[in-house]
Design a protein around this motif. Structure first.
Motif, PDB file in Angstrom:
ATOM      1  N   ARG A  73       9.881   4.235 -10.801  1.00 40.61           N
ATOM      2  CA  ARG A  73      10.021   3.507  -9.543  1.00 40.61           C
ATOM      3  C   ARG A  73       8.655   3.047  -9.048  1.00 40.61           C
ATOM      4  O   ARG A  73       7.657   3.745  -9.179  1.00 40.61           O
ATOM      5  N   ILE A  74       8.640   1.829  -8.531  1.00 41.28           N
ATOM      6  CA  ILE A  74       7.504   1.380  -7.721  1.00 41.28           C
ATOM      7  C   ILE A  74       8.148   0.830  -6.462  1.00 41.28           C
ATOM      8  O   ILE A  74       8.720  -0.270  -6.474  1.00 41.28           O
ATOM      9  N   GLY A  75       8.129   1.626  -5.398  1.00 40.09           N
ATOM     10  CA  GLY A  75       8.853   1.237  -4.189  1.00 40.09           C
ATOM     11  C   GLY A  75      10.329   1.054  -4.506  1.00 40.09           C
ATOM     12  O   GLY A  75      10.969   1.925  -5.085  1.00 40.09           O
ATOM     13  N   GLU A 366      -5.830  -4.127 -16.418  1.00 40.13           N
ATOM     14  CA  GLU A 366      -6.146  -4.358 -15.001  1.00 40.13           C
ATOM     15  C   GLU A 366      -4.872  -4.660 -14.218  1.00 40.13           C
ATOM     16  O   GLU A 366      -4.707  -4.219 -13.074  1.00 40.13           O
ATOM     17  N   PHE A 367      -3.975  -5.424 -14.857  1.00 45.74           N
ATOM     18  CA  PHE A 367      -2.700  -5.733 -14.190  1.00 45.74           C
ATOM     19  C   PHE A 367      -1.921  -4.454 -13.900  1.00 45.74           C
ATOM     20  O   PHE A 367      -1.413  -4.245 -12.798  1.00 45.74           O
ATOM     21  N   ILE A 368      -1.823  -3.552 -14.884  1.00 42.82           N
ATOM     22  CA  ILE A 368      -1.081  -2.304 -14.688  1.00 42.82           C
ATOM     23  C   ILE A 368      -1.663  -1.507 -13.521  1.00 42.82           C
ATOM     24  O   ILE A 368      -0.942  -1.059 -12.628  1.00 42.82           O
ATOM     25  N   ARG A 369      -2.969  -1.367 -13.505  1.00 45.02           N
ATOM     26  CA  ARG A 369      -3.596  -0.547 -12.461  1.00 45.02           C
ATOM     27  C   ARG A 369      -3.404  -1.162 -11.073  1.00 45.02           C
ATOM     28  O   ARG A 369      -3.271  -0.447 -10.082  1.00 45.02           O
ATOM     29  N   LEU A 370      -3.385  -2.494 -11.028  1.00 47.51           N
ATOM     30  CA  LEU A 370      -3.154  -3.169  -9.746  1.00 47.51           C
ATOM     31  C   LEU A 370      -1.695  -2.979  -9.320  1.00 47.51           C
ATOM     32  O   LEU A 370      -1.403  -2.643  -8.164  1.00 47.51           O
ATOM     33  N   LEU A 371      -0.796  -3.173 -10.268  1.00 44.76           N
ATOM     34  CA  LEU A 371       0.635  -3.118  -9.959  1.00 44.76           C
ATOM     35  C   LEU A 371       1.063  -1.737  -9.459  1.00 44.76           C
ATOM     36  O   LEU A 371       1.826  -1.617  -8.500  1.00 44.76           O
ATOM     37  N   VAL A 372       0.586  -0.690 -10.115  1.00 48.56           N
ATOM     38  CA  VAL A 372       1.043   0.658  -9.746  1.00 48.56           C
ATOM     39  C   VAL A 372       0.283   1.196  -8.535  1.00 48.56           C
ATOM     40  O   VAL A 372       0.580   2.274  -8.035  1.00 48.56           O
ATOM     41  N   GLY A 373      -0.712   0.446  -8.064  1.00 48.90           N
ATOM     42  CA  GLY A 373      -1.459   0.867  -6.878  1.00 48.90           C
ATOM     43  C   GLY A 373      -2.551   1.859  -7.178  1.00 48.90           C
ATOM     44  O   GLY A 373      -3.005   2.580  -6.295  1.00 48.90           O
ATOM     45  N   TYR A 374      -2.982   1.906  -8.437  1.00 52.49           N
ATOM     46  CA  TYR A 374      -4.109   2.784  -8.785  1.00 52.49           C
ATOM     47  C   TYR A 374      -5.413   2.122  -8.337  1.00 52.49           C
ATOM     48  O   TYR A 374      -6.274   2.757  -7.748  1.00 52.49           O
ATOM     49  N   ARG A 394      -3.921 -12.612   2.134  1.00 51.73           N
ATOM     50  CA  ARG A 394      -2.962 -11.684   2.762  1.00 51.73           C
ATOM     51  C   ARG A 394      -1.692 -11.543   1.893  1.00 51.73           C
ATOM     52  O   ARG A 394      -1.134 -10.460   1.775  1.00 51.73           O
ATOM     53  N   PHE A 395      -1.283 -12.651   1.305  1.00 55.69           N
ATOM     54  CA  PHE A 395      -0.100 -12.624   0.439  1.00 55.69           C
ATOM     55  C   PHE A 395      -0.330 -11.690  -0.758  1.00 55.69           C
ATOM     56  O   PHE A 395       0.492 -10.810  -1.055  1.00 55.69           O
ATOM     57  N   VAL A 396      -1.473 -11.846  -1.411  1.00 54.08           N
ATOM     58  CA  VAL A 396      -1.728 -11.036  -2.611  1.00 54.08           C
ATOM     59  C   VAL A 396      -1.878  -9.557  -2.224  1.00 54.08           C
ATOM     60  O   VAL A 396      -1.351  -8.672  -2.915  1.00 54.08           O
ATOM     61  N   THR A 397      -2.549  -9.269  -1.128  1.00 51.20           N
ATOM     62  CA  THR A 397      -2.691  -7.854  -0.742  1.00 51.20           C
ATOM     63  C   THR A 397      -1.349  -7.266  -0.307  1.00 51.20           C
ATOM     64  O   THR A 397      -1.123  -6.065  -0.438  1.00 51.20           O
ATOM     65  N   ALA A 398      -0.439  -8.125   0.177  1.00 51.64           N
ATOM     66  CA  ALA A 398       0.907  -7.631   0.522  1.00 51.64           C
ATOM     67  C   ALA A 398       1.671  -7.235  -0.742  1.00 51.64           C
ATOM     68  O   ALA A 398       2.419  -6.249  -0.761  1.00 51.64           O
ATOM     69  N   LEU A 399       1.459  -7.985  -1.821  1.00 51.40           N
ATOM     70  CA  LEU A 399       2.176  -7.685  -3.073  1.00 51.40           C
ATOM     71  C   LEU A 399       1.652  -6.402  -3.733  1.00 51.40           C
ATOM     72  O   LEU A 399       2.399  -5.670  -4.374  1.00 51.40           O
ATOM     73  N   PHE A 400       0.354  -6.173  -3.571  1.00 51.67           N
ATOM     74  CA  PHE A 400      -0.276  -5.068  -4.318  1.00 51.67           C
ATOM     75  C   PHE A 400      -0.930  -4.054  -3.370  1.00 51.67           C
ATOM     76  O   PHE A 400      -2.167  -3.977  -3.292  1.00 51.67           O
ATOM     77  N   PRO A 401      -0.134  -3.275  -2.636  1.00 54.31           N
ATOM     78  CA  PRO A 401      -0.743  -2.274  -1.754  1.00 54.31           C
ATOM     79  C   PRO A 401      -1.322  -1.109  -2.556  1.00 54.31           C
ATOM     80  O   PRO A 401      -0.938  -0.902  -3.709  1.00 54.31           O
ATOM     81  N   LYS A 402      -2.230  -0.361  -1.931  1.00 55.60           N
ATOM     82  CA  LYS A 402      -2.691   0.885  -2.557  1.00 55.60           C
ATOM     83  C   LYS A 402      -1.515   1.853  -2.538  1.00 55.60           C
ATOM     84  O   LYS A 402      -0.847   2.017  -1.519  1.00 55.60           O
ATOM     85  N   ARG A 403      -1.241   2.478  -3.679  1.00 55.83           N
ATOM     86  CA  ARG A 403      -0.132   3.426  -3.770  1.00 55.83           C
ATOM     87  C   ARG A 403      -0.625   4.728  -4.376  1.00 55.83           C
ATOM     88  O   ARG A 403      -1.784   4.845  -4.777  1.00 55.83           O
TER      89      ARG A 403
END
Ligand SMILES: CC(C)(COP(=O)(O)OP(=O)(O)OC[C@H]1O[C@@H](n2cnc3c(N)ncnc32)[C@H](O)[C@@H]1OP(=O)(O)O)[C@@H](O)C(=O)NCCC(=O)NCCS
Length: 413
Positions: A73-75, A366-374, A394-403
């Motif tokens: 799960r991611i969200g 890099e994509f994986i680490r961004l996507l999972v919020g690492y 703002r749009f991009v930071t909304a898609l990829f929050p720190k998780r």
């Protein structure tokens, strides 16, 4: 380099030989490993015989590994993954490309299933060459028994959990997983599978028969925990709580168990987002995040398009939460050679193949680490697209929050 035939096992004899090789090659305790391989694999939900893969040279077994289909799960997003474990080459056959052949086959298998990710727990400096990046820290909270004297009033019963408790265990677990990234989605079948596994002595493998359930004064299962003794501390490798009172009861029950076994310290393997970790912030405790370099929890990207499509429900919700609904925005994820546009239109969010506005160039890792919020998105954007500003930023930071990427210890494989 020699040629190997790599494929799923076909017969009981082949399966036995592969399990024997994997148990001998990996952990010091052969019988514990074999017990797990025999009980946790073939009888688990979704595990098929072909998930034990073997490498053969002129018909002789020279390597093996075990695959495990998973859902992460991611969200709100649910993403398919295939776990890889037990990668084994016997000593006499090493450094001749056997593991490489097994890994290529495992990654092809994952791609053919349409799963976006391959996931494994790696030995140091081996798996990066197959495209894996580290993205799973380990979290734990340590409490000394001196910090928690006495007993806890109000909780009347503690007893071992049983299979009949599965619906409650599942409900308690799921209630606190929404904020996490990458944790494994457990089904009732998954719990039933874990109940039959037999390797309780091995660190972090599931041991439901040893787990304790705590009931409140109304007879409701309010908390549970799975203990494991080690020479210096009591590990709690899995737990669940329902409210503040159940946190207090669980803490006291675990500390009492440590005292009974002569241990002065308890280590709760719990991620920082969890209500029990937050509860422990109110007492003397050490909260640890352990990060790894090129080892332990790692993922490789095996399906970008499937991944982006699976993210849509989560991204739609992120757009709503950030007040961007109805706006028109676009970002183009350029991952390796592939480009996909994430487009926000009045009608909603969609994924479109091909180049477009606001390109964000990323390697698959890099994509994986961004996507999972690492990764921290601000750092990635500062490096990759320093010109991105304003509403697009703002749009991009909304898609990829720190998780908080986290997989509970008992879901390791
Ligand atoms: C790790 C193991 C599976 C490697 O098997 P192998 O068949 O010798 O591996 P390969 O010959 O395909 O080697 C692939 C590459 O990894 C490197 N490598 C091999 N063993 C390695 C190790 N233990 N650590 C780091 N790198 C290693 C090789 O140098 C080679 O590098 P190159 O492609 O740059 O030349 C084998 O040593 C083994 O069974 N070890 C014990 C069990 C274990 O630790 N398994 C991993 C569980 S996560």
């Amino acid at each position: 380099m020699a040629e190997y035939e790599v494929r799923g096992v076909r017969t009981d004899d082949e399966l036995r030989a592969a399990n024997d090789l994997m148990a001998k090659t990996q952990l010091p305790n052969y019988w514990d490993s074999l017990g797990w391989l025999e009980s946790a694999g073939p009888v688990w939900a979704d595990v098929e015989r072909e998930h034990t893969r073997v490498a053969l040279a002129a018909g002789e077994l020279v390597g093996a590994l075990r695959l495990l289909p998973l859902t992460l799960r991611i969200g709100r997003a649910r993403l398919g993954a295939v776990g890889i474990g037990w990668v084994s080459t016997p000593p006499a056959r090493r450094n001749r490309g056997v593991a490489s052949a097994l890994m290529r086959d495992a990654l092809d298998y994952t791609r053919d299933r349409g799963a976006p990710f391959s996931l494994l727990y790696g030995v140091p400096d081996l798996y990066h060459r197959f495209g894996y990046v580290t993205m799973l820290p380990e979290y734990s909270v340590v409490v000394e028994s001196a910090a928690v004297p006495g007993s806890y009033p109000g909780f009347v019963l503690m007893r071992p959990v049983t299979r009949d408790d599965i619906p409650e265990l599942m409900g308690i677990h799921q209630a606190h997983e929404a904020g996490v990234s990458c944790s494994i989605v457990r089904t009732a079948e998954h719990y039933r599978s874990q109940f039959v596994s037999a390797a309780p002595k091995t660190p972090y493998w599931c041991d439901w028969p040893a787990a304790k359930a705590l009931f409140d004064e109304h007879g409701n299962l309010a908390a549970y925990f799975m203990p494991q003794t080690a020479p210096a501390e009591l590990h709690i490798k899995e737990l669940g709580v329902t409210d503040c009172a159940s946190c207090g009861a669980l803490l006291h029950a675990a500390m009492a168990m440590a005292r009974e076994t002569g241990l002065r310290r308890v280590r709760f393997h719990v991620p920082p987002y969890h209500p029990f970790a937050r509860y422990l912030e109110g007492i003397d405790s050490v909260h640890q995040a352990r990060h790894f370099g090129n080892r332990e929890g790692m993922m490789a990207l095996t399906g970008l398009e499937a991944c982006l499509n699976a993210m849509q429900p989560e991204w739609t919700e992120r757009v709503r939460q950030n007040g961007l609904e109805g706006a028109t925005r676009e970002c183009t994820l350029v991952v390796g050679e592939a480009a996909f546009r994430v487009v926000l239109e009045e009608s909603g969010l969609c994924i479109k193949k091909g180049p477009g506005k606001n390109p964000l160039p990323l390697s698959p890792g890099e994509f994986i680490r961004l996507l999972v919020g690492y990764s921290h998105t601000e750092d990635v954007l500062a490096e990759k697209t320093p010109c991105l500003k304003g509403e697009d930023y703002r749009f991009v930071t909304a898609l990829f929050p720190k998780r908080t990427p986290f997989i509970w210890p008992i879901d390791h494989f």
